[in-house]
Enzyme design. Structure first.
Site: not given
Length: 68
Positions: A13, A15, A17
């Site tokens: 993964e 990520d 943000e």
């Protein structure tokens, strides 16, 4: 943004943000990379521009050697 290889505990993964902003404070993005379900690579990056002032395009180069 999240790219997953499966939904189980051994997923890979990436990520990214955008974090909330207090008036007058720099804008931040937070990143984390997980490989085989193991992360602990969380980092915060201060942006040198205001991402809310205009439309922006972002690109990620992700291969077996690096993430840029």
């Amino acid at each position: 943004m999240c790219s997953e290889n499966g939904a189980g505990p051994t997923r890979d993964e990436l990520d990214i943000e955008f974090l909330g902003n207090r008036t007058g404070q720099p804008y931040l993005i937070q990143t984390n990379v997980s490989k085989n379900g193991t992360g602990n690579r969380e980092m915060r990056h201060q942006l040198w521009f205001d991402p809310t002032e205009d439309f922006h395009s972002y690109s990620i180069l992700w291969n077996s050697h690096q993430i840029l």
